[in-house]
Design a protein around this motif. Structure first.
Motif, PDB file in Angstrom:
ATOM      1  N   PHE A 114      79.336  -9.786  51.417  1.00  0.00           N
ATOM      2  CA  PHE A 114      77.912 -10.677  51.635  1.00  0.00           C
ATOM      3  C   PHE A 114      76.852  -9.562  51.334  1.00  0.00           C
ATOM      4  O   PHE A 114      76.000 -10.106  50.665  1.00  0.00           O
ATOM      5  CB  PHE A 114      77.788 -11.140  53.086  1.00  0.00           C
ATOM      6  CG  PHE A 114      78.940 -12.251  53.188  1.00  0.00           C
ATOM      7  CD1 PHE A 114      79.973 -12.677  52.250  1.00  0.00           C
ATOM      8  CD2 PHE A 114      79.350 -12.677  54.447  1.00  0.00           C
ATOM      9  CE1 PHE A 114      80.941 -13.601  52.508  1.00  0.00           C
ATOM     10  CE2 PHE A 114      80.467 -13.664  54.692  1.00  0.00           C
ATOM     11  CZ  PHE A 114      81.079 -14.065  53.713  1.00  0.00           C
ATOM     12  N   ASP A 115      76.889  -8.423  51.897  1.00  0.00           N
ATOM     13  CA  ASP A 115      75.647  -7.573  51.710  1.00  0.00           C
ATOM     14  C   ASP A 115      75.641  -7.199  50.044  1.00  0.00           C
ATOM     15  O   ASP A 115      74.385  -6.885  49.727  1.00  0.00           O
ATOM     16  CB  ASP A 115      76.014  -6.142  52.401  1.00  0.00           C
ATOM     17  CG  ASP A 115      74.722  -5.391  52.760  1.00  0.00           C
ATOM     18  OD1 ASP A 115      73.679  -6.136  52.949  1.00  0.00           O
ATOM     19  OD2 ASP A 115      74.854  -4.143  52.486  1.00  0.00           O
ATOM     20  N   ALA A 116      76.682  -7.250  49.267  1.00  0.00           N
ATOM     21  CA  ALA A 116      76.651  -7.027  48.004  1.00  0.00           C
ATOM     22  C   ALA A 116      75.814  -7.876  47.364  1.00  0.00           C
ATOM     23  O   ALA A 116      75.028  -7.780  46.311  1.00  0.00           O
ATOM     24  CB  ALA A 116      78.008  -6.834  47.323  1.00  0.00           C
ATOM     25  N   PHE A 117      75.978  -9.267  47.793  1.00  0.00           N
ATOM     26  CA  PHE A 117      75.163 -10.155  47.115  1.00  0.00           C
ATOM     27  C   PHE A 117      73.817 -10.025  47.489  1.00  0.00           C
ATOM     28  O   PHE A 117      72.785 -10.565  46.820  1.00  0.00           O
ATOM     29  CB  PHE A 117      75.584 -11.616  47.722  1.00  0.00           C
ATOM     30  CG  PHE A 117      76.877 -12.171  47.037  1.00  0.00           C
ATOM     31  CD1 PHE A 117      77.200 -11.953  46.014  1.00  0.00           C
ATOM     32  CD2 PHE A 117      78.023 -12.679  48.170  1.00  0.00           C
ATOM     33  CE1 PHE A 117      78.660 -12.421  45.294  1.00  0.00           C
ATOM     34  CE2 PHE A 117      79.067 -13.259  47.625  1.00  0.00           C
ATOM     35  CZ  PHE A 117      79.479 -12.909  46.234  1.00  0.00           C
ATOM     36  N   ALA A 118      73.382  -9.374  48.838  1.00  0.00           N
ATOM     37  CA  ALA A 118      72.098  -9.368  48.993  1.00  0.00           C
ATOM     38  C   ALA A 118      71.145  -8.447  48.128  1.00  0.00           C
ATOM     39  O   ALA A 118      70.003  -8.720  48.043  1.00  0.00           O
ATOM     40  CB  ALA A 118      72.091  -8.779  50.457  1.00  0.00           C
ATOM     41  N   HIS A 119      71.711  -7.503  47.591  1.00  0.00           N
ATOM     42  CA  HIS A 119      71.080  -6.482  46.497  1.00  0.00           C
ATOM     43  C   HIS A 119      70.436  -7.292  45.522  1.00  0.00           C
ATOM     44  O   HIS A 119      69.367  -6.972  45.122  1.00  0.00           O
ATOM     45  CB  HIS A 119      72.157  -5.459  46.169  1.00  0.00           C
ATOM     46  CG  HIS A 119      72.755  -4.765  47.087  1.00  0.00           C
ATOM     47  ND1 HIS A 119      71.918  -4.073  48.214  1.00  0.00           N
ATOM     48  CD2 HIS A 119      73.907  -4.497  47.620  1.00  0.00           C
ATOM     49  CE1 HIS A 119      72.820  -3.259  48.955  1.00  0.00           C
ATOM     50  NE2 HIS A 119      73.966  -3.488  48.475  1.00  0.00           N
TER      51      HIS A 119
END
Length: 355
Positions: free
Chosen positions: A36-41
């Motif tokens: 999910f954090d990868a999407f945040a970037h």
């Protein structure tokens, strides 16, 4: 247009914003899973795409669906464009205001060199022009060693952390001496280099950092490896490097909490600044290079400088070190000699090299 064709267009106009909304919303839950954090970037890019994809819904008269998608996109975009105040900013104000106005100011230059940079002379000219006190770099490959060796007369105190990867490791070069009784060290496979540097009687830990790419790559493991080190940092410290993470990501939040630092505001997109898309970097580039400072570091100004041959932009931090004693060495910090807190990687182990 037939009724059937219009039905398909209506369905597509509704589904397209939904498709963009899924990774956009999941990006706000980076603490749950690194995916999910990868999407945040890419929150900024997803928000813009979602807003644009809602236009067909408006043209087809689907006002409620289109406006809801645009409102959600703009709300997400606001979390990127409107920086949140640093939690410790208010706590620092009394300390800073008590400091003498004329305290010394120093400069730190940060840049991911790019291992195969063909314009290395640009970086050397940048150093000559800015004359920083300390330099932190990443991707200091074998291709860069002759150039870095050439400036060691001006920067005789240095730490090189070689990497098994062909892109090279991190390095710290300093005009200021290492603090007496301390030993610079490397963490992991050139994940970070740490050195306590003496700035006119006050010392500060300088960290050159290079995280891997986000999930499914090794960034999460990198952060976990660094956490134990950062939680033991005491006294003034500056963490500079290529984080491969945006300011609003869980990755950056985890590091700032563990190291008790704050991100210096005012930086613009720092990656994707050369090649075919260079002209659009201002709009589609990612701010993945950062400088974090602890409570006793007072940044007076931070600048994102013009390109120097790399696909990352150089950053220049002007800072001073606050403290209660202006007449003698800083006695409020812990030196890098505690082997239990900071296991040192020796040059013989292939993880650290110092010249």
């Amino acid at each position: 247009m037939t009724t059937k064709n219009r039905s398909w267009l209506t369905l597509a106009a509704v589904l397209l914003p939904i498709l963009f909304s899924v990774p956009l919303v999941l990006g706000f839950f980076g603490a749950i899973h690194p995916a999910f954090d990868a999407f945040a970037h890419f929150r900024m890019h997803l928000a813009v795409l979602m807003a644009v994809s809602a236009i067909p819904a408006l043209l087809l008269g689907l006002w409620r669906e289109g406006l809801m998608a645009i409102v959600l996109a703009l709300t997400a975009l606001a979390t990127v464009l409107v920086p949140a105040p640093a939690p410790s900013a208010e706590a620092e104000t009394p300390v800073q205001s008590a400091e003498p106005v004329g305290r010394s100011e120093y400069k730190l230059l940060q840049l991911n060199l790019r291992y195969d940079n063909r314009n290395q002379a640009d970086f050397i000219r940048l150093i000559a022009r800015e004359a920083p006190d300390v330099i932190t770099v990443q991707e200091a490959s074998d291709n860069w060693r002759p150039q870095l060796k050439a400036i060691e007369a001006r920067y005789p105190y240095n730490l090189y952390c070689p990497s098994t990867k062909r892109i090279g490791g991190v390095a710290i070069l300093s005009r200021r001496p290492f603090a007496l009784g301390t030993t610079p060290q490397c963490i992991g496979n050139s994940l970070a280099g740490l050195a306590r540097i003496d700035f006119g009687g006050r010392s500060a830990i300088i960290v050159a950092l290079h995280l891997g790419w986000p999930w499914p790559y090794e960034q999460t493991e990198n952060v976990e490896e660094l956490r134990a080190y950062f939680e033991r940092l005491q006294g003034p410290s500056i963490i500079a490097g290529d984080f491969n993470a945006t300011p609003w990501s869980q990755t950056l939040k985890t590091i700032t909490v563990a190291s008790q630092t704050r991100s210096v505001e005012g930086l613009r997109p720092s990656w994707l600044v050369n090649g075919t898309l260079a002209h659009a970097a201002r709009w589609i580039g990612l701010p993945i290079d950062h400088i974090l400072v602890s409570q006793r570091i007072s940044p007076t100004r931070v600048e994102t400088l013009a390109p120097a041959g790399s696909d990352h932009l150089p950053m220049l931090l002007r800072f001073s070190i606050s403290g209660v004693d202006d007449s003698g060495p800083d006695q409020q910090t812990v030196m890098l000699t505690d082997r239990s807190a900071f296991p040192i990687r020796r040059p013989g182990a292939g993880n650290c090299a110092r010249s």
